[in-house]
Design a protein around this motif. Structure first.
Motif, PDB file in Angstrom:
ATOM      1  N   PHE A  83       0.831  -1.265   0.079  1.00 38.23           N
ATOM      2  CA  PHE A  83       0.004   0.104  -0.007  1.00 38.23           C
ATOM      3  C   PHE A  83       0.820   1.275  -0.020  1.00 38.23           C
ATOM      4  O   PHE A  83       1.577   1.352   0.969  1.00 38.23           O
ATOM      5  CB  PHE A  83      -1.113   0.048   1.285  1.00 38.23           C
ATOM      6  CG  PHE A  83      -1.839  -1.337   1.100  1.00 38.23           C
ATOM      7  CD1 PHE A  83      -2.992  -0.891   0.406  1.00 38.23           C
ATOM      8  CD2 PHE A  83      -1.615  -2.168   2.057  1.00 38.23           C
ATOM      9  CE1 PHE A  83      -3.781  -2.132   0.494  1.00 38.23           C
ATOM     10  CE2 PHE A  83      -2.729  -3.332   1.909  1.00 38.23           C
ATOM     11  CZ  PHE A  83      -3.679  -3.202   1.231  1.00 38.23           C
ATOM     12  N   HIS A  85       0.366   4.251   0.768  1.00 34.05           N
ATOM     13  CA  HIS A  85       0.145   5.284   1.622  1.00 34.05           C
ATOM     14  C   HIS A  85       0.878   4.989   3.021  1.00 34.05           C
ATOM     15  O   HIS A  85       0.601   5.469   3.704  1.00 34.05           O
ATOM     16  CB  HIS A  85      -1.318   5.755   1.878  1.00 34.05           C
ATOM     17  CG  HIS A  85      -2.199   4.724   2.422  1.00 34.05           C
ATOM     18  ND1 HIS A  85      -2.552   3.627   1.321  1.00 34.05           N
ATOM     19  CD2 HIS A  85      -2.514   4.509   3.280  1.00 34.05           C
ATOM     20  CE1 HIS A  85      -3.388   2.791   2.042  1.00 34.05           C
ATOM     21  NE2 HIS A  85      -3.461   3.321   3.431  1.00 34.05           N
ATOM     22  N   LEU A  86       1.160   3.576   3.105  1.00 32.65           N
ATOM     23  CA  LEU A  86       1.614   3.093   4.409  1.00 32.65           C
ATOM     24  C   LEU A  86       3.207   3.063   4.306  1.00 32.65           C
ATOM     25  O   LEU A  86       3.754   2.706   3.311  1.00 32.65           O
ATOM     26  CB  LEU A  86       1.150   1.757   4.681  1.00 32.65           C
ATOM     27  CG  LEU A  86      -0.415   1.732   4.827  1.00 32.65           C
ATOM     28  CD1 LEU A  86      -1.017   0.344   5.278  1.00 32.65           C
ATOM     29  CD2 LEU A  86      -1.044   2.504   6.147  1.00 32.65           C
ATOM     30  N   LEU A  94       1.006  -5.561   8.353  1.00 28.48           N
ATOM     31  CA  LEU A  94      -0.398  -6.049   8.149  1.00 28.48           C
ATOM     32  C   LEU A  94      -0.405  -7.509   8.047  1.00 28.48           C
ATOM     33  O   LEU A  94      -1.331  -8.146   7.970  1.00 28.48           O
ATOM     34  CB  LEU A  94      -0.782  -5.376   6.516  1.00 28.48           C
ATOM     35  CG  LEU A  94      -1.392  -4.151   6.911  1.00 28.48           C
ATOM     36  CD1 LEU A  94      -1.418  -3.237   5.401  1.00 28.48           C
ATOM     37  CD2 LEU A  94      -2.799  -3.905   7.345  1.00 28.48           C
ATOM     38  N   GLY A  95       0.836  -8.051   7.767  1.00 22.77           N
ATOM     39  CA  GLY A  95       0.909  -9.606   7.674  1.00 22.77           C
ATOM     40  C   GLY A  95       0.794 -10.290   8.949  1.00 22.77           C
ATOM     41  O   GLY A  95       0.394 -11.385   9.158  1.00 22.77           O
ATOM     42  N   PRO A  98      -4.137  -7.738  10.454  1.00 23.89           N
ATOM     43  CA  PRO A  98      -4.761  -6.912   9.529  1.00 23.89           C
ATOM     44  C   PRO A  98      -5.427  -5.605  10.271  1.00 23.89           C
ATOM     45  O   PRO A  98      -5.845  -4.821   9.369  1.00 23.89           O
ATOM     46  CB  PRO A  98      -5.791  -7.998   9.134  1.00 23.89           C
ATOM     47  CG  PRO A  98      -5.938  -8.887  10.108  1.00 23.89           C
ATOM     48  CD  PRO A  98      -4.739  -9.039  10.661  1.00 23.89           C
ATOM     49  N   LYS A  99      -5.368  -5.528  11.432  1.00 26.98           N
ATOM     50  CA  LYS A  99      -5.925  -4.612  12.206  1.00 26.98           C
ATOM     51  C   LYS A  99      -4.755  -3.590  12.582  1.00 26.98           C
ATOM     52  O   LYS A  99      -5.292  -2.455  13.118  1.00 26.98           O
ATOM     53  CB  LYS A  99      -6.927  -4.778  13.378  1.00 26.98           C
ATOM     54  CG  LYS A  99      -8.270  -5.518  12.878  1.00 26.98           C
ATOM     55  CD  LYS A  99      -9.132  -5.669  14.044  1.00 26.98           C
ATOM     56  CE  LYS A  99     -10.273  -6.449  13.369  1.00 26.98           C
ATOM     57  NZ  LYS A  99     -11.394  -6.704  14.472  1.00 26.98           N
ATOM     58  N   LEU A 100      -3.640  -3.811  12.449  1.00 20.71           N
ATOM     59  CA  LEU A 100      -2.357  -3.250  12.705  1.00 20.71           C
ATOM     60  C   LEU A 100      -2.603  -3.043  14.582  1.00 20.71           C
ATOM     61  O   LEU A 100      -1.911  -1.851  14.966  1.00 20.71           O
ATOM     62  CB  LEU A 100      -2.445  -1.863  11.970  1.00 20.71           C
ATOM     63  CG  LEU A 100      -1.970  -1.950  10.483  1.00 20.71           C
ATOM     64  CD1 LEU A 100      -2.004  -0.119  10.006  1.00 20.71           C
ATOM     65  CD2 LEU A 100      -0.601  -2.149  10.557  1.00 20.71           C
ATOM     66  N   ARG A 142       7.128  -9.415   4.447  1.00 22.16           N
ATOM     67  CA  ARG A 142       5.706  -9.725   4.868  1.00 22.16           C
ATOM     68  C   ARG A 142       5.441 -11.164   4.928  1.00 22.16           C
ATOM     69  O   ARG A 142       4.919 -11.694   5.922  1.00 22.16           O
ATOM     70  CB  ARG A 142       4.724  -8.989   4.274  1.00 22.16           C
ATOM     71  CG  ARG A 142       3.207  -8.993   5.067  1.00 22.16           C
ATOM     72  CD  ARG A 142       2.229  -8.133   4.405  1.00 22.16           C
ATOM     73  NE  ARG A 142       2.270  -8.152   3.069  1.00 22.16           N
ATOM     74  CZ  ARG A 142       2.072  -7.295   2.034  1.00 22.16           C
ATOM     75  NH1 ARG A 142       2.000  -5.835   2.394  1.00 22.16           N
ATOM     76  NH2 ARG A 142       2.088  -7.406   0.704  1.00 22.16           N
ATOM     77  N   ARG A 146       4.573 -13.937   7.980  1.00 23.30           N
ATOM     78  CA  ARG A 146       3.166 -14.499   8.128  1.00 23.30           C
ATOM     79  C   ARG A 146       3.406 -16.132   8.402  1.00 23.30           C
ATOM     80  O   ARG A 146       2.372 -16.770   8.848  1.00 23.30           O
ATOM     81  CB  ARG A 146       2.536 -14.146   6.684  1.00 23.30           C
ATOM     82  CG  ARG A 146       2.157 -12.942   6.545  1.00 23.30           C
ATOM     83  CD  ARG A 146       0.853 -12.845   5.531  1.00 23.30           C
ATOM     84  NE  ARG A 146      -0.309 -13.428   6.104  1.00 23.30           N
ATOM     85  CZ  ARG A 146      -1.287 -13.987   5.425  1.00 23.30           C
ATOM     86  NH1 ARG A 146      -1.163 -13.984   4.038  1.00 23.30           N
ATOM     87  NH2 ARG A 146      -2.482 -14.263   5.931  1.00 23.30           N
TER      88      ARG A 146
END
Lengths: 218, 561
Positions: A83, A85-86, A94-95, A98-100, A142, A146
């Motif tokens: 992403f 913007h991140l 995010l891996g 997913p809600k950080l 990432r 995971r």
């Protein structure tokens, strides 16, 4: 063991049947012409497509009822893995969540993996400030956090130059030695397959077969 | 045997299903439009249609509505094509960005404000008549058809110029280079590149301009002269507010509804998805354009280098810009006069400003919320499930106001609520409802591309990482969509702040907004006060537009890093 038993799928006027068993720890390179259905196989395993008939099992249990995020699978896409913007740190995070929502441990893990892929000091940069190779390394990082037993790679190096490609393959070898996942990698390049000591899978007549001259090695 | 799916079940329980946004939005839009429509159609059953259709008054206004809309469309497009070509052919010149921004201003400037400026230039005591007086000629006959046409061209010519320019800019650079290599002259370039590009766009723009002119309200009401120059939209208002002839109002509203339905179907059939280029107003696209300009030379350089044609092009650009600037300048100059201070401090003015702000921001919130409801469901349909057509249909729900123009919807709401409540006491609420539905097509249009593009790029990644629900909105959607959302919100607030049609129907001495106040002051020939009010309205709209965009959009563009 990843087992596709007569998993068949019709899209438009094309019909595929996948019937193949892959070892739990093994690297497989999927070769075939454009449009031969290589991505279809990855999409079926990843859960983006559901087979009309047949089953897909991991270690004896069907993964079909599972959503993509619940499958024991992580994917390195050809593009748009990040992403824009991140930050690098958040893209990797995010891996894990997913809600950080991250614990102190998670932060340490992310920092560690960032230096593992050789991007120490880049944690707060945005993807737009990185080169194409660096971006794919973030995406690979990432995949590492995971820790999924199945790793799917969809032509991950096709946009990279030769030198960067070599670096990425070294990193990937490292990851494979450390985590021992079941890897399926789509590639156009037989050299990639050789560098990763991969079993070669061919797409032929809408089916996938293990290239015969290699079966003995496996 | 299927494995149990604990994660999945949990995720389902905590987040809303994908269709909920669309269903809620559809229900609200349906209730706000279909219920008034039903009460209107119920009333229509009692009308003696034969008498209505054989009435010469009805015939005349229907004929005039088509006549003025056709003329306006032909004039706007006929002037827009040469102006757009002139701008394109001159290439990069100082002030190009200014002119293009100026041409997109007509989307945000309240109609009534522009009308005041146009009257100040072309009216009986305006600049042009003063000039003609100096050389001993009679003042122009302005009110009636000429005034309506000038105002429609003022609004729609710049709009069409922008659309045409954008379609010319979409021609790949290599095509222009090829044209130079093949040694094409201006005529061959027109025949082989420019005309084929425009031909696809023109029917869409024509239909859009025709629809806008056909349903235009404020312009015809202020500049139309009596029954000779009245459109259906204005006649409905007059029947409702002045003649209290409810059955005539309903009959006209039904006629208008039928025609608008036909126009909407036509534009859906043509797939006339004209890109109006809202991004240009907000400067979102400008950064890219500038970057592009520095990186490489303009590929069309040298195609139109003849000094004589260049001179002609510059003359065309100057005249077109003058046509747009003059009314704005006239307005600004005249709004500083003897009554400036007394109008600004007048409690009526202040109350109207407060009402305008409340109505504008409330309608913007409703419009953006409805659009998001529609688009987030349409996104799931189009991107994740692959039902492109289904998603597109859902998005069409945002266009209800095109079928039911404001005054028609107002008539329906009037009939629906009359038995239960004092409609005029609810004025502000009804204005908010109508204005939010009026802004909705614009909001959906602005947000459509950014929402779908972002989702298409990352849909599989989102799925594989399990990013969904509120955390998707918070971490992914909001940062990505913040800029276009702010633009959509600011634009709908500005449109609502400048709208006259809804408040004209329901407004009264007790409830006014700034546009209604301006209309009343213009109508009673308190021209000094009107000038100040117009200046205030312009200022308010620009302030709302800039402030809301800055507040919501943040300083930095999330996508350019």
């Amino acid at each position: 063991m990843l087992q596709l038993t007569n998993a068949s799928l019709t899209l438009g006027d094309r019909n595929w049947i996948f019937d193949i068993t892959l070892q739990t720890h093994g690297v497989h390179a999927l070769l075939g012409r454009s449009g031969s259905g290589k991505s279809t196989l990855l999409n079926l395993v990843g859960g983006f497509l559901q087979p009309d008939k047949g089953d897909i099992k991991w270690n004896g249990q069907s993964v079909l009822p599972l959503q993509p995020a619940e499958r024991p699978v992580t994917t390195l896409f050809q593009q748009n893995n990040l992403f824009n913007h991140l930050s690098v740190q958040k893209n990797i995070a995010l891996g894990i969540s997913p809600k950080l929502q991250l614990s102190a441990d998670d932060h340490e893990r992310i920092d560690a993996v960032i230096s593992d892929v050789g991007l120490a000091g880049y944690a707060n940069k945005r993807p737009g400030q990185l080169s194409g190779g660096e971006q794919q390394r973030v995406a690979l990082a990432r995949c590492m956090v995971r820790k999924m037993p199945i790793l799917l790679l969809d032509e991950p190096f096709s946009a990279l130059d030769a030198t960067t490609r070599k670096e990425m393959i070294d990193l990937l070898c490292q990851l494979i030695t450390d985590h021992k996942p079941c890897v399926i990698m789509i590639t156009h390049d037989a050299d990639d397959a050789q560098a990763l000591e991969a079993t070669v899978l061919d797409m032929q007549h809408n089916q996938v077969v293990i290239r015969s001259d290699q079966v003995a090695n496996n | 045997m299927n494995r149990p799916r604990p994660h999945h079940a949990k995720a389902q329980a905590t987040s809303w299903p994908w269709w909920s946004g669309g269903v809620i939005a559809l229900t609200i839009i349906g209730a706000l439009t279909l219920a008034p429509l039903a009460s209107m159609l119920a009333e229509a059953g009692t009308i003696a249609w034969v008498t209505i259709f054989s009435d010469t008054y009805t015939q005349r206004i229907v004929r005039f509505s088509f006549y003025q809309a056709t003329l306006s469309t032909v004039l706007s497009l006929g002037l827009a094509v040469p102006v757009a070509l002139a701008i394109a052919h001159v290439g990069h010149f100082r002030g190009r960005t200014f002119i293009i921004t100026l041409f997109s201003l007509s989307l945000v400037i309240p109609t009534l404000v522009a009308i005041y400026g146009i009257v100040a230039v072309y009216g009986r005591t305006g600049w042009l008549s003063t000039l003609r007086d100096l050389i001993g000629q009679d003042p122009l006959a302005f009110y009636g058809l000429p005034g309506i046409l000038i105002a429609h061209v003022f609004f729609n010519m710049p709009l069409a110029v922008r659309v045409i320019l954008m379609s010319l800019e979409s021609v790949p650079d290599t095509n222009w280079r090829l044209a130079r290599q093949l040694g094409m002259g201006p005529l061959s370039v027109w025949r082989n590149i420019e005309w084929p590009t425009l031909r696809g766009q023109l029917p869409g723009i024509a239909l859009l301009v025709f629809t806008l002119c056909f349903t235009s309200f404020a312009i015809v009401m202020t500049l139309g002269g009596g029954p000779r120059a009245t459109t259906i939209e204005v006649a409905i208002y007059q029947a409702l507010r002045f003649d209290f002839d409810l059955s005539l109002a309903v009959a006209l509203a039904c006629i208008q509804l039928g025609i608008c339905l036909a126009l909407t179907l036509l534009s859906t059939l043509f797939k006339a998805d004209t890109d109006i280029g809202f991004q240009g107003i907000a400067g979102i696209k400008r950064e890219q354009e500038q970057g592009k300009g520095q990186a490489q030379q303009n590929p069309t350089t040298g195609l139109w280098s003849n000094p004589a044609t260049r001179f002609c092009n510059i003359v065309v650009i100057v005249i077109a810009s003058g046509f747009v600037i003059a009314p704005l300048l006239a307005l600004i100059l005249s709004s500083f006069n003897g009554s400036t201070l007394s109008v600004i401090t007048d409690p009526t003015t202040l109350l109207a400003i407060a009402n305008t702000c409340i109505a504008a921001i409330s309608s913007a919130m409703i419009a953006v919320a409805l659009a998001l409801g529609i688009l987030l469901s349409a996104r799931h349909l189009r991107v994740r499930l692959g039902y492109e057509q289904g998603g597109q249909w859902l998005q069409l729900a945002g266009n209800m106001i095109l079928i039911l123009p404001p005054v028609v919807l107002g008539t329906g709401l009037f009939l629906l609520l009359r038995p239960f409540a004092d409609v005029f006491a609810l004025a502000l609420l009804l204005v908010i409802v109508i204005n939010s539905l009026m802004a909705l097509p614009f909001v959906v249009r602005i947000l459509d591309a950014p929402v779908m593009r972002a989702a298409e790029q990352h849909d599989r990644l989102l799925q594989s990482l399990g990013i969904q629900g509120l955390s998707r909105w918070h971490n992914i959607d909001w940062p990505q969509l913040r800029k276009p959302l702010a633009l959509a919100f600011a634009l709908s607030a500005t449109l609502s702040a400048g709208d006259l049609s809804a408040i004209a129907l329901f407004g009264s001495e007790q409830v006014t907004t700034l546009p209604l106040l301006l209309f009343q002051r213009m109508g009673s020939y308190r021209l000094d006060e009107a000038a100040v009010t117009a200046g205030l309205l312009l200022l308010l709209c620009l302030a709302l537009f800039l402030a809301l965009q800055r507040l919501l959009g943040g300083r930095h563009n999330a996508t350019t890093h």
